[in-house]
Design a protein around this motif. Structure first.
Motif, PDB file in Angstrom:
ATOM      1  N   MET A 201      32.012 -10.074   7.216  1.00 45.11           N
ATOM      2  CA  MET A 201      30.754  -9.722   6.608  1.00 45.11           C
ATOM      3  C   MET A 201      31.032  -8.851   5.388  1.00 45.11           C
ATOM      4  O   MET A 201      31.886  -7.982   5.403  1.00 45.11           O
ATOM      5  N   LYS A 202      30.257  -9.090   4.332  1.00 48.18           N
ATOM      6  CA  LYS A 202      30.375  -8.287   3.123  1.00 48.18           C
ATOM      7  C   LYS A 202      29.329  -7.170   3.163  1.00 48.18           C
ATOM      8  O   LYS A 202      28.169  -7.410   3.485  1.00 48.18           O
ATOM      9  N   LEU A 203      29.788  -5.958   2.831  1.00 48.37           N
ATOM     10  CA  LEU A 203      28.904  -4.791   2.828  1.00 48.37           C
ATOM     11  C   LEU A 203      29.208  -3.928   1.617  1.00 48.37           C
ATOM     12  O   LEU A 203      30.275  -4.046   1.009  1.00 48.37           O
ATOM     13  N   LEU A 204      28.277  -3.050   1.287  1.00 47.79           N
ATOM     14  CA  LEU A 204      28.474  -2.127   0.176  1.00 47.79           C
ATOM     15  C   LEU A 204      29.113  -0.840   0.670  1.00 47.79           C
ATOM     16  O   LEU A 204      28.736  -0.306   1.712  1.00 47.79           O
ATOM     17  N   THR A 205      30.069  -0.352  -0.134  1.00 46.11           N
ATOM     18  CA  THR A 205      30.732   0.907   0.165  1.00 46.11           C
ATOM     19  C   THR A 205      30.696   1.801  -1.069  1.00 46.11           C
ATOM     20  O   THR A 205      30.658   1.318  -2.201  1.00 46.11           O
ATOM     21  N   ALA A 206      30.739   3.088  -0.840  1.00 45.71           N
ATOM     22  CA  ALA A 206      30.758   4.050  -1.943  1.00 45.71           C
ATOM     23  C   ALA A 206      32.065   3.898  -2.718  1.00 45.71           C
ATOM     24  O   ALA A 206      33.123   3.675  -2.129  1.00 45.71           O
ATOM     25  N   THR A 207      31.977   4.002  -4.045  1.00 44.01           N
ATOM     26  CA  THR A 207      33.185   3.972  -4.861  1.00 44.01           C
ATOM     27  C   THR A 207      33.001   4.794  -6.129  1.00 44.01           C
ATOM     28  O   THR A 207      31.893   4.882  -6.658  1.00 44.01           O
ATOM     29  N   ALA A 208      34.100   5.356  -6.577  1.00 46.32           N
ATOM     30  CA  ALA A 208      34.108   6.070  -7.856  1.00 46.32           C
ATOM     31  C   ALA A 208      34.521   5.134  -8.984  1.00 46.32           C
ATOM     32  O   ALA A 208      34.438   5.499 -10.153  1.00 46.32           O
ATOM     33  N   TYR A 209      34.943   3.928  -8.621  1.00 44.61           N
ATOM     34  CA  TYR A 209      35.372   2.965  -9.622  1.00 44.61           C
ATOM     35  C   TYR A 209      34.208   2.645 -10.569  1.00 44.61           C
ATOM     36  O   TYR A 209      33.081   2.483 -10.134  1.00 44.61           O
ATOM     37  N   ALA A 210      34.482   2.580 -11.843  1.00 41.92           N
ATOM     38  CA  ALA A 210      33.506   2.264 -12.902  1.00 41.92           C
ATOM     39  C   ALA A 210      32.492   3.378 -13.119  1.00 41.92           C
ATOM     40  O   ALA A 210      31.465   3.164 -13.752  1.00 41.92           O
ATOM     41  N   GLN A 211      32.771   4.577 -12.611  1.00 40.35           N
ATOM     42  CA  GLN A 211      31.919   5.727 -12.892  1.00 40.35           C
ATOM     43  C   GLN A 211      32.088   6.128 -14.356  1.00 40.35           C
ATOM     44  O   GLN A 211      33.152   5.957 -14.937  1.00 40.35           O
ATOM     45  N   GLY A 212      31.043   6.680 -14.924  1.00 34.51           N
ATOM     46  CA  GLY A 212      31.112   7.180 -16.290  1.00 34.51           C
ATOM     47  C   GLY A 212      30.643   6.206 -17.350  1.00 34.51           C
ATOM     48  O   GLY A 212      30.580   6.543 -18.524  1.00 34.51           O
ATOM     49  N   LEU A 213      30.292   4.992 -16.946  1.00 36.58           N
ATOM     50  CA  LEU A 213      29.765   4.035 -17.919  1.00 36.58           C
ATOM     51  C   LEU A 213      28.339   4.400 -18.318  1.00 36.58           C
ATOM     52  O   LEU A 213      27.860   3.984 -19.364  1.00 36.58           O
ATOM     53  N   ARG A 214      27.674   5.154 -17.475  1.00 35.87           N
ATOM     54  CA  ARG A 214      26.338   5.682 -17.780  1.00 35.87           C
ATOM     55  C   ARG A 214      26.410   7.200 -17.739  1.00 35.87           C
ATOM     56  O   ARG A 214      27.129   7.768 -16.920  1.00 35.87           O
ATOM     57  N   VAL A 215      25.662   7.846 -18.602  1.00 37.34           N
ATOM     58  CA  VAL A 215      25.727   9.309 -18.683  1.00 37.34           C
ATOM     59  C   VAL A 215      25.205   9.985 -17.416  1.00 37.34           C
ATOM     60  O   VAL A 215      25.559  11.124 -17.132  1.00 37.34           O
ATOM     61  N   ASP A 216      24.373   9.287 -16.640  1.00 43.01           N
ATOM     62  CA  ASP A 216      23.823   9.897 -15.429  1.00 43.01           C
ATOM     63  C   ASP A 216      24.552   9.454 -14.158  1.00 43.01           C
ATOM     64  O   ASP A 216      24.031   9.588 -13.060  1.00 43.01           O
ATOM     65  N   ASP A 217      25.785   8.959 -14.288  1.00 41.63           N
ATOM     66  CA  ASP A 217      26.583   8.585 -13.124  1.00 41.63           C
ATOM     67  C   ASP A 217      27.018   9.817 -12.339  1.00 41.63           C
ATOM     68  O   ASP A 217      27.235  10.888 -12.909  1.00 41.63           O
ATOM     69  N   PHE A 218      27.171   9.638 -11.029  1.00 38.06           N
ATOM     70  CA  PHE A 218      27.768  10.673 -10.181  1.00 38.06           C
ATOM     71  C   PHE A 218      28.331  10.013  -8.938  1.00 38.06           C
ATOM     72  O   PHE A 218      27.936   8.907  -8.559  1.00 38.06           O
ATOM     73  N   HIS A 219      29.299  10.672  -8.329  1.00 41.24           N
ATOM     74  CA  HIS A 219      29.929  10.164  -7.113  1.00 41.24           C
ATOM     75  C   HIS A 219      30.246  11.347  -6.201  1.00 41.24           C
ATOM     76  O   HIS A 219      31.240  12.034  -6.393  1.00 41.24           O
ATOM     77  N   TRP A 220      29.363  11.590  -5.232  1.00 40.39           N
ATOM     78  CA  TRP A 220      29.558  12.666  -4.271  1.00 40.39           C
ATOM     79  C   TRP A 220      29.847  12.114  -2.880  1.00 40.39           C
ATOM     80  O   TRP A 220      30.219  12.868  -1.981  1.00 40.39           O
ATOM     81  N   ALA A 221      29.668  10.829  -2.685  1.00 42.54           N
ATOM     82  CA  ALA A 221      29.898  10.206  -1.380  1.00 42.54           C
ATOM     83  C   ALA A 221      31.407  10.101  -1.116  1.00 42.54           C
ATOM     84  O   ALA A 221      32.224  10.334  -2.003  1.00 42.54           O
ATOM     85  N   VAL A 222      31.748   9.731   0.104  1.00 40.78           N
ATOM     86  CA  VAL A 222      33.146   9.544   0.484  1.00 40.78           C
ATOM     87  C   VAL A 222      33.576   8.137   0.070  1.00 40.78           C
ATOM     88  O   VAL A 222      32.908   7.150   0.414  1.00 40.78           O
ATOM     89  N   GLU A 223      34.666   8.053  -0.667  1.00 37.10           N
ATOM     90  CA  GLU A 223      35.182   6.765  -1.127  1.00 37.10           C
ATOM     91  C   GLU A 223      35.352   5.813   0.058  1.00 37.10           C
ATOM     92  O   GLU A 223      35.990   6.148   1.055  1.00 37.10           O
ATOM     93  N   GLY A 224      34.742   4.627  -0.037  1.00 43.83           N
ATOM     94  CA  GLY A 224      34.904   3.592   0.973  1.00 43.83           C
ATOM     95  C   GLY A 224      33.917   3.618   2.125  1.00 43.83           C
ATOM     96  O   GLY A 224      33.913   2.700   2.942  1.00 43.83           O
ATOM     97  N   GLU A 225      33.079   4.652   2.207  1.00 41.20           N
ATOM     98  CA  GLU A 225      32.128   4.678   3.323  1.00 41.20           C
ATOM     99  C   GLU A 225      30.986   3.691   3.080  1.00 41.20           C
ATOM    100  O   GLU A 225      30.629   3.397   1.937  1.00 41.20           O
ATOM    101  N   LEU A 226      30.413   3.180   4.149  1.00 40.89           N
ATOM    102  CA  LEU A 226      29.266   2.286   4.043  1.00 40.89           C
ATOM    103  C   LEU A 226      28.090   3.037   3.437  1.00 40.89           C
ATOM    104  O   LEU A 226      27.919   4.233   3.671  1.00 40.89           O
ATOM    105  N   VAL A 227      27.285   2.318   2.651  1.00 43.88           N
ATOM    106  CA  VAL A 227      26.136   2.935   1.988  1.00 43.88           C
ATOM    107  C   VAL A 227      24.874   2.120   2.232  1.00 43.88           C
ATOM    108  O   VAL A 227      24.928   0.967   2.653  1.00 43.88           O
ATOM    109  N   THR A 228      23.761   2.743   1.923  1.00 46.01           N
ATOM    110  CA  THR A 228      22.465   2.095   1.981  1.00 46.01           C
ATOM    111  C   THR A 228      21.695   2.407   0.709  1.00 46.01           C
ATOM    112  O   THR A 228      22.082   3.280  -0.064  1.00 46.01           O
ATOM    113  N   LEU A 229      20.592   1.692   0.506  1.00 48.49           N
ATOM    114  CA  LEU A 229      19.753   1.896  -0.669  1.00 48.49           C
ATOM    115  C   LEU A 229      18.511   2.709  -0.344  1.00 48.49           C
ATOM    116  O   LEU A 229      17.603   2.786  -1.148  1.00 48.49           O
ATOM    117  N   ARG A 230      18.461   3.312   0.792  1.00 49.70           N
ATOM    118  CA  ARG A 230      17.269   4.033   1.224  1.00 49.70           C
ATOM    119  C   ARG A 230      16.812   5.011   0.140  1.00 49.70           C
ATOM    120  O   ARG A 230      17.570   5.828  -0.329  1.00 49.70           O
TER     121      ARG A 230
END
Length: 137
Positions: free
Chosen positions: A1-30
């Motif tokens: 199964m394919k799922l979304l995980t937190a990543t810092a990859y490709a951060q910084g392409l937008r000025v309002d990017d941030f990455h505080w989650a744990v790399e690789g953890e499952l995420v939701t869009l809630r």
């Protein structure tokens, strides 16, 4: 199964990017408020953030990864348990999980996605399908 995980990859392409989650953890869009509906890049980040199921922290980029051993029921349980642990109403967790799984199923493994309210867009591609993510330096 394919799922979304937190990543810092490709951060910084937008000025309002941030990455505080744990790399690789499952995420939701809630989304936890409605302030983001008309301005996802406004002061409220709910319309552009992915929330880590374990850390409860956000990131503006997520990576599609393959998890052969995880079932849809497993993901539903993880989402429900995360929402319960955070004190949020988990009554819509099953529908949320079904919708997210359907969205992610059409994306390639290794895709780095960003969020605009309820829409996902591919920002970049990685070689995560073979287990490597290029160094960002």
């Amino acid at each position: 199964m394919k799922l979304l995980t937190a990543t810092a990859y490709a951060q910084g392409l937008r000025v309002d990017d941030f990455h505080w989650a744990v790399e690789g953890e499952l995420v939701t869009l809630r989304a936890f408020c409605d302030l983001h509906l008309d301005r996802p890049h406004g002061r409220c980040e709910c319309g552009r953030v992915f929330i880590g199921l374990g850390s409860y922290y956000g990131t503006t980029t997520a990576m599609v990864r393959s998890f052969p051993g995880i079932t849809e029921a497993d993901y539903r349980d993880a989402l429900r348990n995360s929402l319960d642990a955070q004190g949020w109403d988990a009554c819509g967790a099953d529908a949320e999980a079904t919708r997210l799984i359907a969205e992610v199923s059409r994306l390639p493994v290794g895709a780095i996605v960003e969020r605009f309210v309820d829409d996902l867009a591919v920002r970049a591609l990685s070689d995560a399908d073979i287990g490597r993510v290029p160094d960002r330096r």
